[in-house]
Design a protein around this motif. Structure first.
Motif, mmCIF file in Angstrom:
data_model
loop_
_atom_site.group_PDB
_atom_site.id
_atom_site.type_symbol
_atom_site.label_atom_id
_atom_site.label_comp_id
_atom_site.label_asym_id
_atom_site.label_seq_id
_atom_site.Cartn_x
_atom_site.Cartn_y
_atom_site.Cartn_z
ATOM 1 N N GLN A 210 0.805 -1.209 0.000
ATOM 2 C CA GLN A 210 0.000 0.000 0.000
ATOM 3 C C GLN A 210 0.849 1.274 0.000
ATOM 4 O O GLN A 210 0.345 2.362 0.287
ATOM 5 N N LEU A 211 2.126 1.128 -0.356
ATOM 6 C CA LEU A 211 2.967 2.305 -0.569
ATOM 7 C C LEU A 211 2.873 2.717 -2.037
ATOM 8 O O LEU A 211 2.403 1.962 -2.886
ATOM 9 N N ALA A 212 3.337 3.911 -2.345
ATOM 10 C CA ALA A 212 3.191 4.462 -3.689
ATOM 11 C C ALA A 212 4.466 4.286 -4.504
ATOM 12 O O ALA A 212 5.573 4.516 -4.008
ATOM 13 N N SER A 213 4.294 3.873 -5.741
ATOM 14 C CA SER A 213 5.386 3.822 -6.705
ATOM 15 C C SER A 213 4.798 4.217 -8.056
ATOM 16 O O SER A 213 3.822 3.619 -8.503
ATOM 17 N N PRO A 214 5.365 5.232 -8.718
ATOM 18 C CA PRO A 214 4.753 5.736 -9.957
ATOM 19 C C PRO A 214 4.951 4.792 -11.133
ATOM 20 O O PRO A 214 5.852 3.953 -11.144
ATOM 21 N N LEU A 215 4.091 4.945 -12.134
ATOM 22 C CA LEU A 215 4.269 4.196 -13.370
ATOM 23 C C LEU A 215 5.571 4.619 -14.045
ATOM 24 O O LEU A 215 5.950 5.785 -14.019
ATOM 25 N N THR A 216 6.246 3.665 -14.647
ATOM 26 C CA THR A 216 7.430 3.976 -15.446
ATOM 27 C C THR A 216 6.992 4.575 -16.785
ATOM 28 O O THR A 216 5.813 4.520 -17.156
ATOM 29 N N GLU A 217 7.944 5.113 -17.519
ATOM 30 C CA GLU A 217 7.629 5.603 -18.872
ATOM 31 C C GLU A 217 7.082 4.465 -19.727
ATOM 32 O O GLU A 217 6.145 4.652 -20.508
ATOM 33 N N GLU A 218 7.678 3.287 -19.568
ATOM 34 C CA GLU A 218 7.188 2.118 -20.297
ATOM 35 C C GLU A 218 5.771 1.769 -19.861
ATOM 36 O O GLU A 218 4.909 1.426 -20.689
ATOM 37 N N GLY A 219 5.515 1.844 -18.559
ATOM 38 C CA GLY A 219 4.189 1.549 -18.048
ATOM 39 C C GLY A 219 3.135 2.494 -18.612
ATOM 40 O O GLY A 219 2.029 2.075 -18.956
ATOM 41 N N ILE A 220 3.476 3.773 -18.694
ATOM 42 C CA ILE A 220 2.551 4.758 -19.260
ATOM 43 C C ILE A 220 2.309 4.485 -20.733
ATOM 44 O O ILE A 220 1.159 4.490 -21.211
ATOM 45 N N ALA A 221 3.389 4.228 -21.467
ATOM 46 C CA ALA A 221 3.261 3.971 -22.910
ATOM 47 C C ALA A 221 2.429 2.721 -23.178
ATOM 48 O O ALA A 221 1.569 2.701 -24.068
ATOM 49 N N ASP A 222 2.669 1.669 -22.402
ATOM 50 C CA ASP A 222 1.911 0.432 -22.576
ATOM 51 C C ASP A 222 0.436 0.638 -22.253
ATOM 52 O O ASP A 222 -0.445 0.078 -22.923
ATOM 53 N N THR A 223 0.167 1.436 -21.225
ATOM 54 C CA THR A 223 -1.220 1.714 -20.847
ATOM 55 C C THR A 223 -1.920 2.499 -21.940
ATOM 56 O O THR A 223 -3.076 2.217 -22.294
ATOM 57 N N ALA B 294 -1.190 2.424 -25.073
ATOM 58 C CA ALA B 294 -1.390 1.514 -26.198
ATOM 59 C C ALA B 294 -2.565 0.571 -25.968
ATOM 60 O O ALA B 294 -3.226 0.126 -26.913
ATOM 61 N N PHE B 295 -2.848 0.260 -24.698
ATOM 62 C CA PHE B 295 -3.924 -0.659 -24.336
ATOM 63 C C PHE B 295 -5.288 0.032 -24.298
ATOM 64 O O PHE B 295 -6.324 -0.621 -24.267
ATOM 65 N N ARG B 296 -5.262 1.346 -24.330
ATOM 66 C CA ARG B 296 -6.500 2.116 -24.171
ATOM 67 C C ARG B 296 -7.539 1.786 -25.241
ATOM 68 O O ARG B 296 -8.731 1.655 -24.943
ATOM 69 N N GLN B 297 -7.110 1.602 -26.485
ATOM 70 C CA GLN B 297 -8.058 1.332 -27.562
ATOM 71 C C GLN B 297 -8.820 0.035 -27.319
ATOM 72 O O GLN B 297 -10.027 -0.047 -27.570
ATOM 73 N N GLU B 298 -8.116 -0.988 -26.820
ATOM 74 C CA GLU B 298 -8.779 -2.260 -26.531
ATOM 75 C C GLU B 298 -9.855 -2.081 -25.461
ATOM 76 O O GLU B 298 -10.952 -2.649 -25.568
#
Length: 205
Positions: free
Chosen positions: A24-37, A39-43
């Motif tokens: 339950q601690l915070a860790s931000p999305l990586t640049e790769e994580g943001i890009a992959d997300t 890309a997944f948005r259309q699906e």
């Protein structure tokens, strides 16, 4: 009446990349994580969910906002969708935990469902919270298509409940970042179609 739940794990975070327990601690999305997300948005858009839920933790909520950017849906926050509270284990790798807290690590790996990690929660507490969230969300939106953005551990508890697994089972459903797991609820029962792999707890056994 069939209710469909699209359950997605958040995108890759910095601590995912480093192999650290986030809990339950915070860790931000990586640049790769943001890009992959992105890309997944259309699906996700093509699935046309009627309702969207997210954990209140930043990594899940950020993922939910990106995934639903083209849908203009309100994101409902449900604290029951949070990851397990790993207490004193958080921000460490399993290797660090075994080295720094060998006695506590040994107790944890015995799979006692009522063992509460110091400053954290037990498998039974976590299981009850995650399953209650699943049932509450399902019952609130009968016949709808529901998108849920949550965490690997929470999704594991939900899928384990559907498959009748005990809360501290030493096998678990592993959902990769952004894996889409689908549950259908009809006639009082859940049915699963999932990307999650059923694996051994190799990290701690």
């Amino acid at each position: 009446m069939k209710t469909t739940l699209y359950i997605v794990r958040h995108g890759q975070t910095e601590w995912n990349r480093l192999g650290l327990l986030q809990g339950q601690l915070a860790s931000p999305l990586t640049e790769e994580g943001i890009a992959d997300t992105e890309a997944f948005r259309q699906e996700i858009t093509e699935l046309e969910p009627d309702v969207v839920y997210s954990s209140d933790q930043d990594r899940a909520l950020t993922t939910a906002k990106i995934l639903t950017g083209d849908l203009h849906r309100e994101i409902h926050i449900h604290e029951g969708l949070r990851e397990m509270n790993f207490g004193v284990f958080q921000a460490k790798s399993w290797e660090n935990i075994e080295e720094e807290m060998p006695e506590l690590f040994e107790v944890y790996r015995q799979d006692d469902p009522d063992f509460v990690i110091p400053e954290g929660e037990s498998h039974n507490q976590f299981h009850k919270r995650a399953v209650n969230a699943l049932i509450e969300i399902t019952e609130a939106h009968p016949g709808k298509r529901i998108l849920i953005v949550s965490h690997g551990g929470t999704i594991n508890k939900m899928l384990g409940y559907v498959e009748g697994m005990r809360p501290s089972a030493n096998r678990f459903f592993h959902s990769k970042n952004l894996a889409l797991n689908i549950l259908e609820f009809e006639n009082g029962r859940y049915r699963r179609t999932t990307e999650a792999e059923l694996l051994e707890y190799s990290a701690i056994h």
